[in-house]
Design a protein around this motif. Sequence first.
Motif, PDB file in Angstrom:
ATOM      1  N   ALA A  88       0.830  -1.206   0.000  1.00  0.00           N
ATOM      2  CA  ALA A  88       0.000   0.000   0.000  1.00  0.00           C
ATOM      3  C   ALA A  88       0.868   1.260   0.000  1.00  0.00           C
ATOM      4  CB  ALA A  88      -0.924   0.007   1.208  1.00  0.00           C
ATOM      5  N   VAL A  89       2.043   1.176   0.610  1.00  0.00           N
ATOM      6  CA  VAL A  89       2.939   2.334   0.655  1.00  0.00           C
ATOM      7  C   VAL A  89       3.649   2.530  -0.682  1.00  0.00           C
ATOM      8  CG1 VAL A  89       5.054   3.237   1.701  1.00  0.00           C
ATOM      9  CG2 VAL A  89       3.294   2.242   3.139  1.00  0.00           C
ATOM     10  N   THR A  90       4.183   1.437  -1.235  1.00  0.00           N
ATOM     11  CA  THR A  90       5.011   1.553  -2.446  1.00  0.00           C
ATOM     12  C   THR A  90       4.233   1.395  -3.736  1.00  0.00           C
ATOM     13  OG1 THR A  90       5.548  -0.810  -2.391  1.00  0.00           O
ATOM     14  CG2 THR A  90       7.038   0.681  -1.233  1.00  0.00           C
ATOM     15  N   GLY A  91       3.119   0.693  -3.699  1.00  0.00           N
ATOM     16  CA  GLY A  91       2.385   0.399  -4.918  1.00  0.00           C
ATOM     17  C   GLY A  91       3.103  -0.670  -5.725  1.00  0.00           C
ATOM     18  N   SER A  92       2.531  -1.042  -6.847  1.00  0.00           N
ATOM     19  CA  SER A  92       3.157  -2.022  -7.724  1.00  0.00           C
ATOM     20  C   SER A  92       2.790  -1.686  -9.168  1.00  0.00           C
ATOM     21  CB  SER A  92       2.686  -3.434  -7.373  1.00  0.00           C
ATOM     22  OG  SER A  92       3.230  -4.360  -8.278  1.00  0.00           O
ATOM     23  N   GLU A  93       3.777  -1.261  -9.923  1.00  0.00           N
ATOM     24  CA  GLU A  93       3.511  -0.910 -11.316  1.00  0.00           C
ATOM     25  C   GLU A  93       3.148  -2.132 -12.154  1.00  0.00           C
ATOM     26  OE1 GLU A  93       6.457   1.552 -13.129  1.00  0.00           O
ATOM     27  OE2 GLU A  93       6.680   2.770 -11.323  1.00  0.00           O
ATOM     28  N   ALA A  94       3.705  -3.289 -11.819  1.00  0.00           N
ATOM     29  CA  ALA A  94       3.416  -4.504 -12.579  1.00  0.00           C
ATOM     30  C   ALA A  94       1.940  -4.875 -12.497  1.00  0.00           C
ATOM     31  CB  ALA A  94       4.280  -5.650 -12.065  1.00  0.00           C
ATOM     32  N   PHE A  95       1.322  -4.656 -11.332  1.00  0.00           N
ATOM     33  CA  PHE A  95      -0.097  -4.965 -11.154  1.00  0.00           C
ATOM     34  C   PHE A  95      -0.987  -3.738 -11.346  1.00  0.00           C
ATOM     35  CE2 PHE A  95       1.847  -8.323  -8.413  1.00  0.00           C
ATOM     36  CZ  PHE A  95       1.432  -9.399  -9.171  1.00  0.00           C
ATOM     37  N   GLN A  96      -0.396  -2.606 -11.647  1.00  0.00           N
ATOM     38  CA  GLN A  96      -1.078  -1.323 -11.794  1.00  0.00           C
ATOM     39  C   GLN A  96      -1.811  -0.927 -10.515  1.00  0.00           C
ATOM     40  OE1 GLN A  96      -3.512  -1.643 -15.304  1.00  0.00           O
ATOM     41  NE2 GLN A  96      -1.755  -1.708 -16.676  1.00  0.00           N
ATOM     42  N   TRP A  97      -1.142  -1.175  -9.380  1.00  0.00           N
ATOM     43  CA  TRP A  97      -1.684  -0.759  -8.094  1.00  0.00           C
ATOM     44  C   TRP A  97      -1.091   0.594  -7.737  1.00  0.00           C
ATOM     45  CZ3 TRP A  97      -0.729  -5.945  -5.119  1.00  0.00           C
ATOM     46  CH2 TRP A  97      -1.663  -6.888  -5.548  1.00  0.00           C
ATOM     47  N   LEU A  98      -1.947   1.483  -7.315  1.00  0.00           N
ATOM     48  CA  LEU A  98      -1.503   2.815  -6.933  1.00  0.00           C
ATOM     49  C   LEU A  98      -0.979   2.819  -5.502  1.00  0.00           C
ATOM     50  CD1 LEU A  98      -4.495   4.856  -8.379  1.00  0.00           C
ATOM     51  CD2 LEU A  98      -2.246   4.510  -9.409  1.00  0.00           C
ATOM     52  N   LYS A  99      -0.248   3.859  -5.187  1.00  0.00           N
ATOM     53  CA  LYS A  99       0.215   4.049  -3.817  1.00  0.00           C
ATOM     54  C   LYS A  99      -0.956   4.588  -3.003  1.00  0.00           C
ATOM     55  CE  LYS A  99       4.882   5.107  -5.268  1.00  0.00           C
ATOM     56  NZ  LYS A  99       5.948   6.104  -5.277  1.00  0.00           N
ATOM     57  N   VAL A 100      -1.514   3.746  -2.160  1.00  0.00           N
ATOM     58  CA  VAL A 100      -2.706   4.104  -1.388  1.00  0.00           C
ATOM     59  C   VAL A 100      -2.370   5.121  -0.305  1.00  0.00           C
ATOM     60  CG1 VAL A 100      -4.519   3.176   0.094  1.00  0.00           C
ATOM     61  CG2 VAL A 100      -3.755   1.882  -1.878  1.00  0.00           C
ATOM     62  N   CYS A 101      -1.189   5.018   0.249  1.00  0.00           N
ATOM     63  CA  CYS A 101      -0.827   5.880   1.377  1.00  0.00           C
ATOM     64  C   CYS A 101      -0.605   7.330   0.973  1.00  0.00           C
ATOM     65  CB  CYS A 101       0.398   5.321   2.093  1.00  0.00           C
ATOM     66  SG  CYS A 101       0.000   3.825   2.998  1.00  0.00           S
ATOM     67  N   ASN A 102      -0.515   7.618  -0.318  1.00  0.00           N
ATOM     68  CA  ASN A 102      -0.445   9.019  -0.742  1.00  0.00           C
ATOM     69  C   ASN A 102      -1.778   9.719  -0.519  1.00  0.00           C
ATOM     70  OD1 ASN A 102       2.176   8.704  -1.533  1.00  0.00           O
ATOM     71  ND2 ASN A 102       1.718   8.524  -3.716  1.00  0.00           N
ATOM     72  N   LYS A 103      -2.863   8.967  -0.633  1.00  0.00           N
ATOM     73  CA  LYS A 103      -4.193   9.550  -0.465  1.00  0.00           C
ATOM     74  C   LYS A 103      -4.723   9.396   0.964  1.00  0.00           C
ATOM     75  CE  LYS A 103      -5.761   8.972  -5.205  1.00  0.00           C
ATOM     76  NZ  LYS A 103      -5.003  10.081  -5.650  1.00  0.00           N
ATOM     77  N   PHE A 104      -4.408   8.279   1.622  1.00  0.00           N
ATOM     78  CA  PHE A 104      -4.929   7.984   2.960  1.00  0.00           C
ATOM     79  C   PHE A 104      -3.774   7.935   3.961  1.00  0.00           C
ATOM     80  CE2 PHE A 104      -7.828   5.995  -0.092  1.00  0.00           C
ATOM     81  CZ  PHE A 104      -9.015   6.609   0.261  1.00  0.00           C
ATOM     82  N   THR A 105      -3.167   9.065   4.221  1.00  0.00           N
ATOM     83  CA  THR A 105      -1.966   9.127   5.052  1.00  0.00           C
ATOM     84  C   THR A 105      -2.254   8.755   6.506  1.00  0.00           C
ATOM     85  OG1 THR A 105      -1.186  10.888   3.610  1.00  0.00           O
ATOM     86  CG2 THR A 105      -0.016  10.579   5.685  1.00  0.00           C
ATOM     87  N   ARG A 106      -3.289   9.336   7.085  1.00  0.00           N
ATOM     88  CA  ARG A 106      -3.605   9.052   8.484  1.00  0.00           C
ATOM     89  C   ARG A 106      -3.948   7.584   8.684  1.00  0.00           C
ATOM     90  NH1 ARG A 106      -7.856   8.174  11.142  1.00  0.00           N
ATOM     91  NH2 ARG A 106      -9.298   8.888   9.555  1.00  0.00           N
ATOM     92  N   PHE A 107      -4.669   7.005   7.752  1.00  0.00           N
ATOM     93  CA  PHE A 107      -5.010   5.586   7.811  1.00  0.00           C
ATOM     94  C   PHE A 107      -3.734   4.733   7.840  1.00  0.00           C
ATOM     95  CE2 PHE A 107      -5.933   1.571   5.608  1.00  0.00           C
ATOM     96  CZ  PHE A 107      -6.966   1.096   6.394  1.00  0.00           C
ATOM     97  N   CYS A 108      -2.802   5.041   6.975  1.00  0.00           N
ATOM     98  CA  CYS A 108      -1.562   4.261   6.890  1.00  0.00           C
ATOM     99  C   CYS A 108      -0.687   4.426   8.130  1.00  0.00           C
ATOM    100  CB  CYS A 108      -0.790   4.646   5.637  1.00  0.00           C
ATOM    101  SG  CYS A 108      -1.610   4.100   4.122  1.00  0.00           S
ATOM    102  N   ILE A 109      -0.661   5.610   8.691  1.00  0.00           N
ATOM    103  CA  ILE A 109       0.124   5.832   9.912  1.00  0.00           C
ATOM    104  C   ILE A 109      -0.458   5.028  11.068  1.00  0.00           C
ATOM    105  CG2 ILE A 109       0.717   7.575  11.657  1.00  0.00           C
ATOM    106  CD1 ILE A 109       1.067   9.548   9.323  1.00  0.00           C
ATOM    107  N   GLN A 110      -1.773   4.985  11.160  1.00  0.00           N
ATOM    108  CA  GLN A 110      -2.405   4.218  12.237  1.00  0.00           C
ATOM    109  C   GLN A 110      -2.200   2.720  12.039  1.00  0.00           C
ATOM    110  OE1 GLN A 110      -6.145   5.801  13.359  1.00  0.00           O
ATOM    111  NE2 GLN A 110      -6.750   3.981  14.529  1.00  0.00           N
ATOM    112  N   ILE A 111      -2.203   2.240  10.815  1.00  0.00           N
ATOM    113  CA  ILE A 111      -1.926   0.823  10.556  1.00  0.00           C
ATOM    114  C   ILE A 111      -0.472   0.510  10.904  1.00  0.00           C
ATOM    115  CG2 ILE A 111      -1.745  -0.932   8.743  1.00  0.00           C
ATOM    116  CD1 ILE A 111      -4.617  -0.367   9.651  1.00  0.00           C
ATOM    117  N   ALA A 112       0.434   1.432  10.604  1.00  0.00           N
ATOM    118  CA  ALA A 112       1.849   1.221  10.946  1.00  0.00           C
ATOM    119  C   ALA A 112       2.044   1.129  12.450  1.00  0.00           C
ATOM    120  CB  ALA A 112       2.701   2.349  10.372  1.00  0.00           C
ATOM    121  N   SER A 113       1.336   1.955  13.206  1.00  0.00           N
ATOM    122  CA  SER A 113       1.437   1.860  14.669  1.00  0.00           C
ATOM    123  C   SER A 113       0.821   0.567  15.175  1.00  0.00           C
ATOM    124  CB  SER A 113       0.795   3.078  15.334  1.00  0.00           C
ATOM    125  OG  SER A 113      -0.579   3.149  15.014  1.00  0.00           O
TER     126      SER A 113
END
Length: 181
Positions: free
Chosen positions: A117-142
Motif C-alpha cells: 500500500a505504501v510503495t504500490g506495484s507498477e506490474a499490477f497497476q496498483w496505486l500508492k494508497v498511502c499518498n491519499k490515505f496518510t492518516r489511515f496508513c500511519i495508524q496501521i503502521a502503529s
Amino acid sequence: MKLGMARGEVYLRVSAIVVLVLTACLVAFDTQTKVLLLSIEKKATYKDLNALKISVYVTSVAAGYNLLQLCKHFPWFRGNFKGSYMCMAWMCFLLDQIAVYLVFGANTATLGASLLAVTGSEAFQWLKVCNKFTRFCIQIASAVLCGYAASIIMALISTISAYKVLSMYSPKWLLRLKSTT
C-alpha cells in the motif's frame, strides 16, 4: 522462585492482552474518507485488505486466549482442574507456541500488505494508497508495531511455559543457580 515466576507470567499476560487489544482496536476502528472528485468519496477501512481482517481476528483470539490462561492463576480454577499437572503444562506450552506464531505470522502478513500500500506495484497497476490515505496508513503502521510488541511479550510467556515443562524432566542439580556448599 515459583511465586515470582507466576507473578511475572501474570504481568506478562496482562500486558500482552492490553497490547493485543490495542492492536485490534487500532486496525478495526481505523477509517479515513477522502473526496476523490466533486461528489465521489472513497473510504479506507480494514475490510479493504484481507491481511488486516485476519490481523484483527488473530489478535482478538490471542487476547482471549491469554485472558483464559490468566484463569489458571486463580485459586478457584486451580482447585477444579482434575487433570495432571504435566499434561496441563504441555498443553499450555503448545498453545502458547501456537499463539505466538499465529500473531507473528498475521502481523508479518499485515506488514507485507501494508508495504504494498505504501510503495504500490507498477506490474499490477496498483496505486500508492498511502499518498491519499496518510492518516489511515500511519495508524496501521502503529498497529503493526504494537503487534510485534505483543509477539515479543508472548514469546517471553512461551519461554516461561517452556521452563515449566522442561523443569519437570531435568534433574534438580541442573536447575540450581548457586551451589549450596
